[in-house]
Design an enzyme around this catalytic site. Structure first.
Site, PDB file in Angstrom:
ATOM      1  N   GLY A  14       0.775  -1.240   0.000  1.00  0.00           N
ATOM      2  CA  GLY A  14       0.000   0.000   0.000  1.00  0.00           C
ATOM      3  C   GLY A  14       0.804   1.288   0.000  1.00  0.00           C
ATOM      4  O   GLY A  14       0.343   2.310   0.510  1.00  0.00           O
ATOM      5  N   SER A  15       1.983   1.272  -0.623  1.00  0.00           N
ATOM      6  CA  SER A  15       2.730   2.546  -0.629  1.00  0.00           C
ATOM      7  C   SER A  15       2.056   3.568  -1.544  1.00  0.00           C
ATOM      8  O   SER A  15       2.118   4.776  -1.273  1.00  0.00           O
ATOM      9  CB  SER A  15       4.197   2.324  -1.022  1.00  0.00           C
ATOM     10  OG  SER A  15       4.317   1.979  -2.368  1.00  0.00           O
ATOM     11  N   ARG A  93      -5.828  -7.988  -8.976  1.00  0.00           N
ATOM     12  CA  ARG A  93      -6.878  -8.800  -9.592  1.00  0.00           C
ATOM     13  C   ARG A  93      -7.269  -8.175 -10.923  1.00  0.00           C
ATOM     14  O   ARG A  93      -7.368  -6.941 -11.024  1.00  0.00           O
ATOM     15  CB  ARG A  93      -8.150  -8.851  -8.723  1.00  0.00           C
ATOM     16  CG  ARG A  93      -7.969  -9.407  -7.348  1.00  0.00           C
ATOM     17  CD  ARG A  93      -7.525 -10.838  -7.316  1.00  0.00           C
ATOM     18  NE  ARG A  93      -8.492 -11.767  -7.880  1.00  0.00           N
ATOM     19  CZ  ARG A  93      -8.201 -13.035  -8.195  1.00  0.00           C
ATOM     20  NH1 ARG A  93      -6.977 -13.498  -8.023  1.00  0.00           N
ATOM     21  NH2 ARG A  93      -9.121 -13.823  -8.677  1.00  0.00           N
ATOM     22  N   ILE A  94      -7.492  -9.019 -11.904  1.00  0.00           N
ATOM     23  CA  ILE A  94      -8.036  -8.532 -13.172  1.00  0.00           C
ATOM     24  C   ILE A  94      -9.541  -8.393 -12.976  1.00  0.00           C
ATOM     25  O   ILE A  94     -10.181  -9.309 -12.448  1.00  0.00           O
ATOM     26  CB  ILE A  94      -7.704  -9.525 -14.310  1.00  0.00           C
ATOM     27  CG1 ILE A  94      -6.202  -9.491 -14.573  1.00  0.00           C
ATOM     28  CG2 ILE A  94      -8.506  -9.197 -15.560  1.00  0.00           C
ATOM     29  CD1 ILE A  94      -5.704 -10.610 -15.456  1.00  0.00           C
ATOM     30  N   ASN A 109      -6.055   2.891 -12.787  1.00  0.00           N
ATOM     31  CA  ASN A 109      -5.056   1.960 -12.265  1.00  0.00           C
ATOM     32  C   ASN A 109      -3.668   2.571 -12.430  1.00  0.00           C
ATOM     33  O   ASN A 109      -3.456   3.401 -13.315  1.00  0.00           O
ATOM     34  CB  ASN A 109      -5.131   0.649 -13.074  1.00  0.00           C
ATOM     35  CG  ASN A 109      -4.132  -0.391 -12.595  1.00  0.00           C
ATOM     36  OD1 ASN A 109      -3.954  -0.606 -11.395  1.00  0.00           O
ATOM     37  ND2 ASN A 109      -3.450  -1.039 -13.538  1.00  0.00           N
ATOM     38  N   HIS A 111       0.266   1.437 -13.249  1.00  0.00           N
ATOM     39  CA  HIS A 111       1.042   0.303 -13.757  1.00  0.00           C
ATOM     40  C   HIS A 111       2.514   0.725 -13.825  1.00  0.00           C
ATOM     41  O   HIS A 111       2.820   1.807 -14.327  1.00  0.00           O
ATOM     42  CB  HIS A 111       0.530  -0.102 -15.143  1.00  0.00           C
ATOM     43  CG  HIS A 111       1.245  -1.297 -15.680  1.00  0.00           C
ATOM     44  ND1 HIS A 111       1.002  -2.569 -15.198  1.00  0.00           N
ATOM     45  CD2 HIS A 111       2.204  -1.425 -16.616  1.00  0.00           C
ATOM     46  CE1 HIS A 111       1.795  -3.419 -15.833  1.00  0.00           C
ATOM     47  NE2 HIS A 111       2.527  -2.754 -16.697  1.00  0.00           N
ATOM     48  N   GLU A 144     -11.596  -3.402 -20.477  1.00  0.00           N
ATOM     49  CA  GLU A 144     -11.618  -4.875 -20.439  1.00  0.00           C
ATOM     50  C   GLU A 144     -10.256  -5.495 -20.771  1.00  0.00           C
ATOM     51  O   GLU A 144     -10.018  -6.661 -20.480  1.00  0.00           O
ATOM     52  CB  GLU A 144     -12.690  -5.427 -21.383  1.00  0.00           C
ATOM     53  CG  GLU A 144     -14.115  -5.308 -20.847  1.00  0.00           C
ATOM     54  CD  GLU A 144     -14.695  -3.899 -20.931  1.00  0.00           C
ATOM     55  OE1 GLU A 144     -14.039  -2.983 -21.484  1.00  0.00           O
ATOM     56  OE2 GLU A 144     -15.822  -3.706 -20.418  1.00  0.00           O
ATOM     57  N   GLY A 145      -9.374  -4.766 -21.396  1.00  0.00           N
ATOM     58  CA  GLY A 145      -8.038  -5.299 -21.679  1.00  0.00           C
ATOM     59  C   GLY A 145      -7.139  -5.121 -20.464  1.00  0.00           C
ATOM     60  O   GLY A 145      -7.365  -4.237 -19.645  1.00  0.00           O
ATOM     61  N   GLU A 176       5.855   6.829  -9.055  1.00  0.00           N
ATOM     62  CA  GLU A 176       4.456   6.410  -8.865  1.00  0.00           C
ATOM     63  C   GLU A 176       3.796   7.256  -7.792  1.00  0.00           C
ATOM     64  O   GLU A 176       2.644   7.671  -7.920  1.00  0.00           O
ATOM     65  CB  GLU A 176       4.388   4.935  -8.468  1.00  0.00           C
ATOM     66  CG  GLU A 176       4.815   3.966  -9.567  1.00  0.00           C
ATOM     67  CD  GLU A 176       4.594   2.516  -9.165  1.00  0.00           C
ATOM     68  OE1 GLU A 176       3.533   2.185  -8.601  1.00  0.00           O
ATOM     69  OE2 GLU A 176       5.501   1.689  -9.413  1.00  0.00           O
TER      70      GLU A 176
HETATM   71  C1  GRF Z   1       3.299  -0.791  -7.621  1.00  0.00           C
HETATM   72  O1  GRF Z   1       4.534  -0.826  -8.259  1.00  0.00           O
HETATM   73  C2  GRF Z   1       2.172  -0.748  -8.614  1.00  0.00           C
HETATM   74  O2  GRF Z   1       2.460   0.024  -9.737  1.00  0.00           O
HETATM   75  C3  GRF Z   1       2.065  -2.206  -8.992  1.00  0.00           C
HETATM   76  O3  GRF Z   1       2.243  -2.902  -7.785  1.00  0.00           O
HETATM   77  C4  GRF Z   1       3.015  -2.105  -6.897  1.00  0.00           C
HETATM   78  C5  GRF Z   1       2.186  -1.903  -5.670  1.00  0.00           C
HETATM   79  O4  GRF Z   1       2.890  -1.255  -4.658  1.00  0.00           O
HETATM   80  N1  GRF Z   1       0.832  -2.471  -9.682  1.00  0.00           N
HETATM   81  P1  GRF Z   1       2.151  -0.686  -3.389  1.00  0.00           P
HETATM   82  O5  GRF Z   1       1.264  -1.774  -2.818  1.00  0.00           O
HETATM   83  O6  GRF Z   1       1.357   0.514  -3.802  1.00  0.00           O
HETATM   84  O7  GRF Z   1       3.263  -0.327  -2.445  1.00  0.00           O
END
Ligand code: GRF
Length: 195
Positions: A14-15, A93-94, A109, A111, A144-145, A176
């Site tokens: 959860g960062s 989860r997808i 989301n 990524h 959906e992709g 991020e």
């Molecule tokens: C992050 O790198 C995010 O982009 C990816 O999974 C990681 C999750 O990190 N999908 P956190 O749980 O937010 O610390």
């Protein structure tokens, strides 16, 4: 100040959730987290939400017979709160149309790659193997992709010659934590203008 309501979906440490909690602590940030949903019991992200006084719903996907019934449980939980935007933050989860349809255009989301490169898992390892000189993160709408929805914003970092997947992941993660609040601010302004 008028703020939009967020639901944040997590599966782990959860960062990214923390970066949103911290951003929402500013009086001039146009969003507040109404609810955190976590599909894995006992992960650290749950503690972060609890410490911030945010309601947490632990909804283990394994307790449900199908993706759709799991997603319906998440939808039912979100419906209890005034949520305008759903943020997947390390949510592993997808999701299917059951969840996407009611939230299309309001479901995003993060990524850890510069999409459309390196969709899916092990992005940093694959970026290094491919000899990329630039990596980064993407905030995108969920469709959906898998990792295919419209891009909202991206931030890049250099890939250094001696990088390992871990060192690159750490460099990307710093971005991020800047990108997610920035994207939420952008979308919140759009949502508030339409209200
Ligand atoms: C992050 O790198 C995010 O982009 C990816 O999974 C990681 C999750 O990190 N999908 P956190 O749980 O937010 O610390």
């Amino acid at each position: 100040m008028t703020k939009i309501g967020l639901a944040v979906l997590i599966s782990g440490r959860g960062s990214n959730l923390q970066s949103l909690i911290d951003a929402c602590a500013s009086a001039d940030f146009p969003a507040e987290i109404k609810l955190v949903i976590c599909n894995i019991p006992s992960v650290f992200g749950i503690e972060r939400a609890e410490k911030a006084g945010i309601p947490v719903a632990v909804i283990p996907h394994k307790d449900f017979p199908s993706r759709e019934t799991f997603e319906q449980a998440m939808l039912d939980e979100i419906a209890k709160y005034p949520v305008d935007l759903v943020c997947q933050a390390g949510f592993m989860r997808i999701v299917t149309p059951t969840f996407i349809s009611p939230w299309r255009g309001r479901l995003i989301n993060i990524h850890p790659s510069l999409l459309p490169k390196f969709k899916g898992l092990h992005t940093h390892e694959r970026a290094i193997e491919a000899g990329e000189t630039e990596a980064g993160c993407t905030i995108h709408y969920v469709n959906e992709g898998v990792d295919e929805g419209e891009i909202i914003l991206q931030k890049s970092v250099p890939v250094l010659p001696d990088d390992t997947p871990d060192t690159l992941a750490a460099r990307v993660l710093e971005k991020e934590h800047i990108a997610y609040p920035e994207a939420v601010r952008l979308l919140a302004q759009n949502i508030l203008e339409k209200q």
